[in-house]
Design a protein around this motif. Structure first.
Motif: not given
Length: 469
Positions: A38, A77, A44, A103
């Motif tokens: 990520c 991710y 996220l 994530i």
């Protein structure tokens, strides 16, 4: 529900046959591992994998376990329809297809799906009970709680998939059926929660106000109790009981533990109604050298420490034993207070005990023997105590019977859900052409019909007679 007309054999004993028209594909050709990190993205959400729920948003669960690192740049991710696996808990079924972008911990296995298929079907399939058998077989380690799974062992797994049209029908059918079962389970769990509320209310009312609604009352001098019947006393526990705690002999000293014969209890025993046996035993040498107390039968034990439910929980001893430092014993003068009456009273005091011990010098909260001695207890006459115990014992029996019924219903529904999903996604039964079950709104609205006593959640007064009705 009927099976398919024709089947073919597989090489697996846990999935021995599949419908003849289902296509064969390996995990290797279906999925591809993904190692996208990520980086510095802060938009996220953190995801997690639970055996009960699959892939969910971490903040949707109220727990304090496995908090993320302050540096999440190395987290993996996850896109929508990615497969996420907790390789250390795969043997429990901790995997799923993600419905979210986010994530996950770098320790997880993350895969993309190469083929076009219904991701919800794949989620049902990979999380079904038969597949856990396979995950168990390819997980290994020193002890069960530390088993690990390697993707190289998983990728050779053979899957057998129906057509996309059939996958869609299976998902429609299971979504409706599983949704209905889940709502039924939720209703039963709500009924159990209400049952526990009623149980606590009856205990509280009985030990603080008695069973005669017309009895003359007086101020107790205790804010959280208010009025009590005239003739009842209010006394510190230390005025009619001996209070003390124990210790934990050094585990590395074999003279304290090897071939021990004297029962030794840890704090978990406070969570039981009664203590009837022990799993740990210390030696007579430990009893003499570690100044361990002898806790006689009919004494109470109470949890002293911790953030969980144990602090403030009370159990009554049916055996003679000793205890660790996280428990206190309360041995009462039975000419003044009956042990079981005091246990009921301390059960009624649970929330108060938690409150007064929350800030006792440490972040985790804790009780002390001095605090317990100073706590005030209501003391009716022995005759009144015996009468209240007789009525409460009868009420608790009814509560246990009711909860056992509800627990069995939840267990049966859970087992049915597991079996239904497994049978449908592995091809044991054919749902092609079956109508999707109706919605559940009417049943949910009328869930308490036939349970008027349970439905009275906001009543102030409760009685055993209400339960028997």
């Amino acid at each position: 529900m009927k099976g398919y007309g024709e089947y073919k054999k597989t090489t697996y004993d846990w999935w021995p046959i599949v419908p003849a028209h289902w296509d064969h594909i390996t995990i290797r050709s279906l999925m591809q591992t993904s190692d996208i990190r990520c980086g510095m993205r802060s938009d996220l959400e953190l995801l997690s994998v639970y055996r009960e729920y699959g892939v969910i948003k971490k903040n949707s669960r109220d727990d304090n376990h496995n908090k993320p690192s302050l540096d999440i740049s190395n987290y993996k991710y996850v896109g929508r329809d990615f497969v996420v696996m907790n390789k250390m808990k795969m043997w429990q079924g901790s995997l799923g297809v993600s419905a979210f972008e986010g994530i996950v911990s770098p320790a997880y296995i993350v895969c993309t799906i190469r083929k076009k298929l219904n991701s919800n079907y794949l989620n049902y399939l990979l999380r079904s009970h038969p597949f856990k058998t396979f995950y168990n077989r390819i997980s290994y380690g020193i002890r069960v709680g530390q088993w690990d799974l390697r993707y190289d062992d998983l990728k050779t797994l053979n899957l057998f998939l129906p057509s996309r049209e059939e996958q869609d029908q299976i998902v429609r059918y299971l979504d409706a059926k599983v949704g209905k079962i889940n709502k039924l389970i939720k209703i039963k769990q709500q009924q159990i929660a209400l049952l526990k509320e009623k149980k606590q209310a009856i205990i509280n009312q009985s030990v603080t106000r008695g069973l005669d609604p017309n009895a003359p009352m007086k101020d107790s001098g205790i804010a959280w109790i208010g009025q009590i019947p005239e003739g009842w006393e209010v006394r510190p526990i230390g005025s009619f009981a001996t209070v003390g705690n124990g210790s934990t002999p050094l585990r590395s000293n074999g003279r304290y533990w090897d071939n021990g014969t004297y029962p030794w209890l840890n704090s978990s025993y406070a969570n039981y109604e009664t203590v009837d046996e022990a799993t740990d035993f210390v030696t007579e040498y430990a009893m003499s050298q570690c100044h361990l107390p002898i806790v006689k039968p009919q004494s109470l034990i109470i949890g002293l420490t911790g953030q969980g439910k144990t602090r403030g929980m009370v159990s009554i001893m049916n055996i003679e034993a000793t205890i660790n430092q996280h428990l206190a014993f309360i041995t009462v003068n039975e000419a003044i207070v009956l042990p079981r009456f005091l246990r009921y009273f301390l059960s009624a005091m649970y929330e108060y005990i938690r409150m007064v011990s929350d800030g006792n010098g440490c972040t985790k909260g804790g009780l002390t023997c001095t605090m317990i001695r100073c706590m005030k207890s209501i003391v009716p006459s022995l005759e009144t105590q015996k009468f209240i115990l007789h009525e409460l014992d009868h009420a608790m029996l009814l509560f246990r019977e009711c909860q056992e019924i509800l627990d069995r219903e939840v267990s049966a529904l859970t087992e049915y859900r597991t079996r239904l999903v497994s049978d449908v996604v592995t091809g044991k039964v054919d749902v092609r052409g079956l109508a999707v079950p109706d919605t559940f709104e009417e049943e949910e609205e009328n869930a308490m019909d036939g349970h008027p006593w349970l439905a009275q959640a906001d009543e102030d007064e409760y009685s055993v007679a209400d339960m028997e009705k």
